[in-house]
Scaffold this motif. Sequence first.
Motif, PDB file in Angstrom:
ATOM      1  N   GLY A 201       0.805  -1.217   0.000  1.00 23.74           N
ATOM      2  CA  GLY A 201       0.000   0.000   0.000  1.00 23.74           C
ATOM      3  C   GLY A 201       0.836   1.264   0.000  1.00 23.74           C
ATOM      4  O   GLY A 201       0.318   2.346   0.254  1.00 23.74           O
ATOM      5  N   ASN A 202       2.152   1.091  -0.289  1.00 23.04           N
ATOM      6  CA  ASN A 202       3.077   2.238  -0.320  1.00 23.04           C
ATOM      7  C   ASN A 202       3.082   2.982   1.012  1.00 23.04           C
ATOM      8  O   ASN A 202       3.000   4.210   1.069  1.00 23.04           O
ATOM      9  N   ARG A 203       3.208   2.229   2.092  1.00 25.83           N
ATOM     10  CA  ARG A 203       3.224   2.804   3.439  1.00 25.83           C
ATOM     11  C   ARG A 203       4.603   2.588   4.067  1.00 25.83           C
ATOM     12  O   ARG A 203       5.260   1.585   3.808  1.00 25.83           O
ATOM     13  N   ILE A 204       4.994   3.525   4.918  1.00 26.94           N
ATOM     14  CA  ILE A 204       6.323   3.490   5.530  1.00 26.94           C
ATOM     15  C   ILE A 204       6.286   2.635   6.802  1.00 26.94           C
ATOM     16  O   ILE A 204       5.435   2.843   7.682  1.00 26.94           O
ATOM     17  N   LYS A 205       7.223   1.711   6.915  1.00 27.18           N
ATOM     18  CA  LYS A 205       7.275   0.844   8.095  1.00 27.18           C
ATOM     19  C   LYS A 205       7.738   1.643   9.314  1.00 27.18           C
ATOM     20  O   LYS A 205       8.767   2.317   9.270  1.00 27.18           O
ATOM     21  N   VAL A 206       6.957   1.563  10.376  1.00 25.81           N
ATOM     22  CA  VAL A 206       7.316   2.252  11.616  1.00 25.81           C
ATOM     23  C   VAL A 206       7.247   1.268  12.783  1.00 25.81           C
ATOM     24  O   VAL A 206       6.599   0.223  12.708  1.00 25.81           O
ATOM     25  N   ASP A 207       7.958   1.627  13.876  1.00 27.47           N
ATOM     26  CA  ASP A 207       7.898   0.788  15.071  1.00 27.47           C
ATOM     27  C   ASP A 207       6.717   1.210  15.935  1.00 27.47           C
ATOM     28  O   ASP A 207       5.907   2.058  15.548  1.00 27.47           O
ATOM     29  N   ARG A 208       6.626   0.649  17.125  1.00 27.75           N
ATOM     30  CA  ARG A 208       5.481   0.914  18.001  1.00 27.75           C
ATOM     31  C   ARG A 208       5.487   2.320  18.591  1.00 27.75           C
ATOM     32  O   ARG A 208       4.519   2.748  19.218  1.00 27.75           O
ATOM     33  N   HIS A 209       6.591   3.053  18.396  1.00 25.00           N
ATOM     34  CA  HIS A 209       6.656   4.456  18.825  1.00 25.00           C
ATOM     35  C   HIS A 209       6.403   5.406  17.654  1.00 25.00           C
ATOM     36  O   HIS A 209       6.608   6.616  17.789  1.00 25.00           O
ATOM     37  N   CYS A 210       5.988   4.844  16.505  1.00 25.13           N
ATOM     38  CA  CYS A 210       5.726   5.599  15.269  1.00 25.13           C
ATOM     39  C   CYS A 210       7.003   6.103  14.610  1.00 25.13           C
ATOM     40  O   CYS A 210       6.936   6.974  13.730  1.00 25.13           O
ATOM     41  N   ARG A 211       8.163   5.606  15.043  1.00 20.66           N
ATOM     42  CA  ARG A 211       9.420   5.996  14.413  1.00 20.66           C
ATOM     43  C   ARG A 211       9.656   5.144  13.167  1.00 20.66           C
ATOM     44  O   ARG A 211       9.452   3.931  13.201  1.00 20.66           O
ATOM     45  N   VAL A 212      10.105   5.797  12.094  1.00 19.75           N
ATOM     46  CA  VAL A 212      10.468   5.057  10.883  1.00 19.75           C
ATOM     47  C   VAL A 212      11.589   4.098  11.248  1.00 19.75           C
ATOM     48  O   VAL A 212      12.553   4.469  11.928  1.00 19.75           O
ATOM     49  N   GLN A 213      11.443   2.865  10.834  1.00 21.66           N
ATOM     50  CA  GLN A 213      12.405   1.832  11.222  1.00 21.66           C
ATOM     51  C   GLN A 213      13.824   2.232  10.834  1.00 21.66           C
ATOM     52  O   GLN A 213      14.092   2.605   9.694  1.00 21.66           O
ATOM     53  N   GLY A 214      14.736   2.177  11.836  1.00 20.71           N
ATOM     54  CA  GLY A 214      16.135   2.532  11.621  1.00 20.71           C
ATOM     55  C   GLY A 214      16.457   3.980  11.939  1.00 20.71           C
ATOM     56  O   GLY A 214      17.614   4.387  11.842  1.00 20.71           O
ATOM     57  N   PHE A 215      15.455   4.770  12.337  1.00 18.72           N
ATOM     58  CA  PHE A 215      15.669   6.192  12.648  1.00 18.72           C
ATOM     59  C   PHE A 215      15.098   6.513  14.030  1.00 18.72           C
ATOM     60  O   PHE A 215      14.064   5.977  14.431  1.00 18.72           O
ATOM     61  N   ASN A 216      15.782   7.405  14.744  1.00 18.66           N
ATOM     62  CA  ASN A 216      15.282   7.885  16.026  1.00 18.66           C
ATOM     63  C   ASN A 216      14.658   9.277  15.925  1.00 18.66           C
ATOM     64  O   ASN A 216      14.047   9.742  16.889  1.00 18.66           O
ATOM     65  N   ASP A 217      14.829   9.918  14.765  1.00 18.34           N
ATOM     66  CA  ASP A 217      14.362  11.302  14.649  1.00 18.34           C
ATOM     67  C   ASP A 217      13.357  11.512  13.518  1.00 18.34           C
ATOM     68  O   ASP A 217      12.969  12.637  13.236  1.00 18.34           O
ATOM     69  N   ILE A 218      12.925  10.427  12.854  1.00 16.32           N
ATOM     70  CA  ILE A 218      11.921  10.533  11.793  1.00 16.32           C
ATOM     71  C   ILE A 218      10.728   9.649  12.154  1.00 16.32           C
ATOM     72  O   ILE A 218      10.888   8.464  12.467  1.00 16.32           O
ATOM     73  N   TYR A 219       9.559  10.246  12.121  1.00 22.81           N
ATOM     74  CA  TYR A 219       8.325   9.554  12.482  1.00 22.81           C
ATOM     75  C   TYR A 219       7.366   9.578  11.287  1.00 22.81           C
ATOM     76  O   TYR A 219       7.466  10.440  10.415  1.00 22.81           O
ATOM     77  N   ALA A 220       6.431   8.637  11.270  1.00 17.34           N
ATOM     78  CA  ALA A 220       5.372   8.643  10.255  1.00 17.34           C
ATOM     79  C   ALA A 220       4.068   8.247  10.937  1.00 17.34           C
ATOM     80  O   ALA A 220       4.052   7.352  11.796  1.00 17.34           O
ATOM     81  N   ILE A 221       2.992   8.926  10.575  1.00 14.82           N
ATOM     82  CA  ILE A 221       1.694   8.649  11.192  1.00 14.82           C
ATOM     83  C   ILE A 221       0.594   8.664  10.138  1.00 14.82           C
ATOM     84  O   ILE A 221       0.756   9.195   9.042  1.00 14.82           O
ATOM     85  N   GLY A 222      -0.530   8.059  10.493  1.00 17.24           N
ATOM     86  CA  GLY A 222      -1.710   8.105   9.637  1.00 17.24           C
ATOM     87  C   GLY A 222      -1.648   7.142   8.466  1.00 17.24           C
ATOM     88  O   GLY A 222      -1.029   6.076   8.526  1.00 17.24           O
ATOM     89  N   ASP A 223      -2.268   7.544   7.365  1.00 16.11           N
ATOM     90  CA  ASP A 223      -2.406   6.666   6.202  1.00 16.11           C
ATOM     91  C   ASP A 223      -1.075   6.262   5.583  1.00 16.11           C
ATOM     92  O   ASP A 223      -0.983   5.229   4.920  1.00 16.11           O
ATOM     93  N   VAL A 224      -0.035   7.083   5.781  1.00 16.82           N
ATOM     94  CA  VAL A 224       1.257   6.796   5.158  1.00 16.82           C
ATOM     95  C   VAL A 224       2.108   5.854   6.010  1.00 16.82           C
ATOM     96  O   VAL A 224       3.156   5.396   5.572  1.00 16.82           O
TER      97      VAL A 224
END
Length: 423
Positions: free
Chosen positions: A275-298
């Motif tokens: 679905g062209n969505r960015i993988k995030v962890d349970r803290h909404c952080r983009v996997q592999g990053f501590n300073d980039i987050y993704a939320i919602g439909d993306v």
Amino acid sequence: MKLIIIGGGFGGLRLARKLSNKAGFEITLLDKFNYHQFQPLFYQVATAGLDASNISFPLRKVFHNATNIRFRVAEVQQIISEQKIVVTNIGNFEYDALVIATGADTNFFGNQQLMDNALPMKSSVEALQLRYRLLENFESALLVKDAASQQRFMNIVIVGGGPTGVELSGAIADMKRFVLPKDYPELDFKKMKIYLVESSSKILGAMSEVSSMRSRKYLEKLGVTILTGNILKDYDGQNAVLQNGDIIATNMVIWAAGIKGNVPLGISQELIARGNRIKVDRHCRVQGFNDIYAIGDVAYMEEPAYPNGHPQVAPVAMQQADTIANNLKRIEMKSSGALLEEFVYNNQGSMATVGRNLAVVDMPKPKLSIGGFLAWMIWMGLHLMLILGVKNRFFVFCNWLYNYFTYDQSLRLIFNVKSERKK
């Protein structure tokens, strides 16, 4: 903390408001529009029930009293994570923390014919274009002489049996019953056909079996032909070809069958899920990053209750924004002992309106499915509360009252910008 939020939708706006006037945050909100759009009511704009301005709210106005938030109209071109820079068409923005809340766009699944000829509805502008096209169809139907050509203008195909497709089908069916015969007395609207095409075995597949069956019964009662287990294979602007070989002659196909995340450049393809969505962890952080987050439909997050990701609905985005706001406060305060909060989606239910006095509502606690007039009132009340701005709520409520008691809509205007420019 220099925080950049990309996207002024439900999630991005919620996060900015949560951190408004909070010490320690310098926030820049970026969006390609200067207004917030209330997407659940796009279908009412498309069917002349509401004006686009009724469901849009200027983003700058939201932050009149916010001392730590700046808004910029900008299109994000790339994220350079190594340098902590967001590249836009108006310049570069540095960040300490970045939140991607870019939402989703229409997914045509790579079918170029559909991209060229079908009508999407993922913005106020697209909803208005759909409205103009719908009305122009009937204007054109008045001018053609042969029955086959006239029928092509009076056949409408809606692809996608989710809430958008169901609500749009019901709204157009209401227009067919109450409005169009008065506007176009020369046309026989008994011949008008509304088709709802859905690839799965039922409509409103994400809702309960009871609500799915109710919505189907309501739509069929309104005269909508529901084609479940069917896929629109092709559409050339004149004929809609289904996978089973059936052909529907139509000048109008509305695409509500799928969405895909708006992922900015700079995000590795390894981090992109279905679905062209960015993988995030349970803290909404983009996997592999501590300073980039993704939320919602993306954003694509797996949690025990949702192993295939969360539904792409506004409550998920808003609840994720709350989680990030709390975690960013902990990080900014440098409270090393405090654990970051994990996101857990609190499903408060789902709903869809089907037409005048008809809706379906699913409630998880207590587990309950409601239909008919009561569900319709619940749907209207909740959506009215969620609209941004007292003035917008007032105008939406007034429009709803007017439409309800007069069985009419006052916004059936066709603005053909290209034609006016030629003149």
